[in-house]
Design an enzyme around this catalytic site. Structure first.
Site, PDB file in Angstrom:
ATOM      1  N   CYS A 235       0.801  -1.227   0.000  1.00 41.58           N
ATOM      2  CA  CYS A 235       0.000   0.000   0.000  1.00 41.58           C
ATOM      3  C   CYS A 235       0.832   1.273   0.000  1.00 41.58           C
ATOM      4  O   CYS A 235       0.288   2.359  -0.225  1.00 41.58           O
ATOM      5  CB  CYS A 235      -0.929  -0.001   1.204  1.00 41.58           C
ATOM      6  SG  CYS A 235      -2.064  -1.418   1.250  1.00 41.58           S
ATOM      7  N   HIS A 314      12.444   1.593   5.153  1.00 42.89           N
ATOM      8  CA  HIS A 314      12.293   0.160   4.862  1.00 42.89           C
ATOM      9  C   HIS A 314      12.808  -0.641   6.051  1.00 42.89           C
ATOM     10  O   HIS A 314      13.962  -0.525   6.440  1.00 42.89           O
ATOM     11  CB  HIS A 314      13.082  -0.203   3.595  1.00 42.89           C
ATOM     12  CG  HIS A 314      12.565  -1.416   2.897  1.00 42.89           C
ATOM     13  ND1 HIS A 314      12.345  -2.614   3.545  1.00 42.89           N
ATOM     14  CD2 HIS A 314      12.201  -1.633   1.597  1.00 42.89           C
ATOM     15  CE1 HIS A 314      11.881  -3.505   2.674  1.00 42.89           C
ATOM     16  NE2 HIS A 314      11.782  -2.940   1.490  1.00 42.89           N
ATOM     17  N   HIS A 398      -2.653  19.723   6.528  1.00 43.01           N
ATOM     18  CA  HIS A 398      -3.554  18.614   6.196  1.00 43.01           C
ATOM     19  C   HIS A 398      -2.781  17.302   6.264  1.00 43.01           C
ATOM     20  O   HIS A 398      -1.597  17.247   5.923  1.00 43.01           O
ATOM     21  CB  HIS A 398      -4.152  18.803   4.800  1.00 43.01           C
ATOM     22  CG  HIS A 398      -4.811  20.133   4.595  1.00 43.01           C
ATOM     23  ND1 HIS A 398      -6.061  20.439   5.106  1.00 43.01           N
ATOM     24  CD2 HIS A 398      -4.384  21.253   3.951  1.00 43.01           C
ATOM     25  CE1 HIS A 398      -6.370  21.680   4.775  1.00 43.01           C
ATOM     26  NE2 HIS A 398      -5.371  22.197   4.081  1.00 43.01           N
ATOM     27  N   HIS A 402      -2.840   6.883   5.127  1.00 41.11           N
ATOM     28  CA  HIS A 402      -3.340   5.738   4.369  1.00 41.11           C
ATOM     29  C   HIS A 402      -4.508   5.078   5.079  1.00 41.11           C
ATOM     30  O   HIS A 402      -4.421   4.692   6.244  1.00 41.11           O
ATOM     31  CB  HIS A 402      -2.203   4.726   4.175  1.00 41.11           C
ATOM     32  CG  HIS A 402      -2.675   3.376   3.718  1.00 41.11           C
ATOM     33  ND1 HIS A 402      -3.471   3.200   2.611  1.00 41.11           N
ATOM     34  CD2 HIS A 402      -2.475   2.133   4.234  1.00 41.11           C
ATOM     35  CE1 HIS A 402      -3.732   1.911   2.458  1.00 41.11           C
ATOM     36  NE2 HIS A 402      -3.141   1.251   3.434  1.00 41.11           N
ATOM     37  N   HIS A 431     -14.569   5.057   4.895  1.00 48.70           N
ATOM     38  CA  HIS A 431     -16.007   4.801   4.942  1.00 48.70           C
ATOM     39  C   HIS A 431     -16.616   4.730   3.547  1.00 48.70           C
ATOM     40  O   HIS A 431     -17.416   3.828   3.248  1.00 48.70           O
ATOM     41  CB  HIS A 431     -16.702   5.914   5.741  1.00 48.70           C
ATOM     42  CG  HIS A 431     -18.181   5.739   5.876  1.00 48.70           C
ATOM     43  ND1 HIS A 431     -19.076   6.218   4.933  1.00 48.70           N
ATOM     44  CD2 HIS A 431     -18.927   5.128   6.846  1.00 48.70           C
ATOM     45  CE1 HIS A 431     -20.303   5.916   5.311  1.00 48.70           C
ATOM     46  NE2 HIS A 431     -20.248   5.260   6.468  1.00 48.70           N
ATOM     47  N   ASN A 435     -10.451   0.394   1.785  1.00 53.06           N
ATOM     48  CA  ASN A 435      -9.001   0.439   1.610  1.00 53.06           C
ATOM     49  C   ASN A 435      -8.693   0.213   0.135  1.00 53.06           C
ATOM     50  O   ASN A 435      -8.742  -0.926  -0.355  1.00 53.06           O
ATOM     51  CB  ASN A 435      -8.344  -0.638   2.484  1.00 53.06           C
ATOM     52  CG  ASN A 435      -6.821  -0.640   2.360  1.00 53.06           C
ATOM     53  OD1 ASN A 435      -6.247   0.005   1.484  1.00 53.06           O
ATOM     54  ND2 ASN A 435      -6.164  -1.386   3.224  1.00 53.06           N
TER      55      ASN A 435
END
Length: 503
Positions: A235, A314, A398, A402, A431, A435
């Site tokens: 992701c 990582h 802002h 994720h 919502h 995902n």
């Protein structure tokens, strides 16, 4: 206080408020932040004033003497001028090029692909692949997930039994990518032939020819295009794709780069009964985004944002982190993605490493001094001193966290000490769309724009987590008051948000 003198009442009121009761610590902190952030300017003003006063006191004779001094030191003047010119030229030629985000587009699937909770559970039961325990587990996950009743699953999953074929997976990928790209090209008036760099990321579906080749074929992109296809990176791959495009734009002048971020569900639905592998079925939904980047100065006027920083972390060297999101077969030989129970702890560690690098780049000096001071106090004076958590609200306006799940958003809200409005875009995206993997951060940015909250010079922090395990950040600065582009994914429903999420 009231007193009575000769029948006349006199009211005495406090001239100044009781500051001990009325002044909140956050305002003192904001004042301290302002003072330290502008310390250099405040020190520079007296210096400039002194120089101006001294210059105003020079008479013609003083100016003549200064000219003679320069005249008889011509070699020194020439050498100094040469160094200045050479240094300026070198800086202009080697400085990093500004990368502009001209526009982006998020795919909105057709309404016939929406799936309600009741429909999801009914189909799961009718497939005959799940036992009663697994069905109950999925029901509980759905109820606590933060997903709404209007998320989308691919067409192949709407059949009973499902039809997860290679052809269906290709169809899903093409509809998502082409839908986002068609809208992007229409909104920007950029011709596909003008694209010099193409980066596509999709973690779980990597056919031959590649998805980047599918796009090249569809839009007849030019033969010398630099195309890349990123797979298996989870992701967080959307930010990795942006970073790769940024590096390519530093090398290749006067061109455009397109980044396409998506995920494919059709062939990656899990039909077994291992609980850790059932969670992705409940959370992942159809979605994708296409982003147009440019290194052309002429695009600055129409661009929405400028890329400020990309920081990648990582944790793959650690075995637990490496296996916490892992594609494998269960004992029955059915393939799926397993999520470790240690996922949140590992994500927290990756975030800590990432913000340790990002902090000095974005935080005001006041926050860095407070953090450093607390660290020194902890090491030298008192080991029980709590570490100071920097206030990232002073660095960003802002936050696009994720939308991996409700727990992810909750943890970041808590650990970064954010307010509900800072995570509103993430919660509402989860919502409305679920995902959508690497593209979720773009749906969140589109939500902020649709709400009319993006102002010139506002800074946006996109945070993404992915298998490996990785935590990646991208920082953008708004170049103008940004309005939503035509055919925004929120165009038909933004008036209904925010909604109350059931606890």
């Amino acid at each position: 206080m009231t007193t009575n003198t000769d029948g006349v009442q006199i009211h005495q009121t406090r001239i100044l408020p009781d500051f001990l009761q009325s002044v909140k610590l956050k305002y003192v902190k904001l004042g301290y932040h302002y003072l330290v952030s502008h310390l250099f300017t405040l020190c520079l003003i007296p210096l400039i004033a002194i120089i101006i006063i001294q210059a105003s006191q020079l008479n013609p004779n003083d100016i003549h003497q200064l000219w003679l001094h320069l005249k008889y030191n011509l070699i020194t003047v020439v050498i100094f001028s040469t160094i200045v010119v050479f240094g300026s030229t070198l800086y202009i030629m080697t400085r990093p090029r500004s990368i502009y985000l001209v526009d982006y587009s998020c795919y909105r699937p057709p309404s016939n692909l929406q799936v309600k909770f009741q429909q999801f559970m009914k189909h799961s039961k009718l497939t005959g692949d799940f036992d009663d325990t697994s069905l109950e587990f999925q029901r509980k996950i759905l109820e606590r997930s933060g997903l709404g009743e209007e998320t989308y699953v691919p067409e192949a999953m709407h059949y009973i039994p499902p039809r997860p074929s290679m052809a269906a997976a290709r169809e899903e990928a093409e509809k998502v990518m082409f839908g986002a790209l068609d809208n992007l090209f229409e909104n920007t008036n950029v011709k596909p032939k003008d694209i010099g760099i193409l980066v596509v990321n999709c973690s779980l579906f990597n056919p031959t020819p590649s998805l980047s080749a599918v796009i090249v074929n569809k839009y007849k992109l030019r033969g010398n295009i630099r195309s890349f296809n990123l797979g298996g990176m989870g992701c967080s791959a959307g930010v990795i794709a942006i970073d790769l495009a940024k590096d390519m734009l530093q090398v290749h002048r006067n061109t455009y780069a397109v980044v396409v971020s998506t995920e494919n569900i059709t062939q990656n639905w899990y039909f077994g009964n291992k609980k850790s592998m059932l969670i992705p079925n409940c959370l992942f939904r159809v979605g994708g985004a296409a982003v147009l980047l440019s290194n052309k100065m002429s695009d600055k006027r129409r661009a929405k944002y400028k890329l400020v920083h990309v920081v990648r972390t990582h944790r793959g060297a650690d075995d637990k982190a490496y296996r916490c999101v892992y594609q494998e077969q269960d004992d029955a030989g059915k393939t799926g993605v397993s999520l470790s129970k240690d996922l949140m702890a590992i994500a927290g560690g990756a975030l800590k490493t990432n913000i340790t690098t990002l902090g000095p780049l974005v935080l005001p000096i006041s926050e860095q001094l407070l953090f450093f001071g607390t660290l020194v106090s902890k090491k030298l004076i008192n080991a029980k001193v709590k570490p100071y958590i920097p206030d990232f609200k002073l660095a960003f306006d802002h936050f696009c966290i994720h939308a991996g799940g409700r727990a992810v958003i909750d943890e970041l809200e808590k650990n970064l000490q954010l307010l509900p409005e800072h995570v509103e875009a993430s919660r509402m995206t989860l919502h409305r769309f679920g995902n959508t993997s690497s593209s979720s951060i773009w749906y969140e940015l589109a939500y902020t724009e649709a709400k009319g909250r993006m102002r010139k010079r506002n800074r946006v922090w996109q945070i993404a987590f992915g298998s490996g395990f990785k935590c990646n950040s991208a920082v953008w600065e708004a170049l103008r008051n940004v309005k939503p582009s035509p055919d925004s994914p929120w165009e038909d429903c933004i008036h209904k948000y925010p909604v109350q999420i059931v606890e």
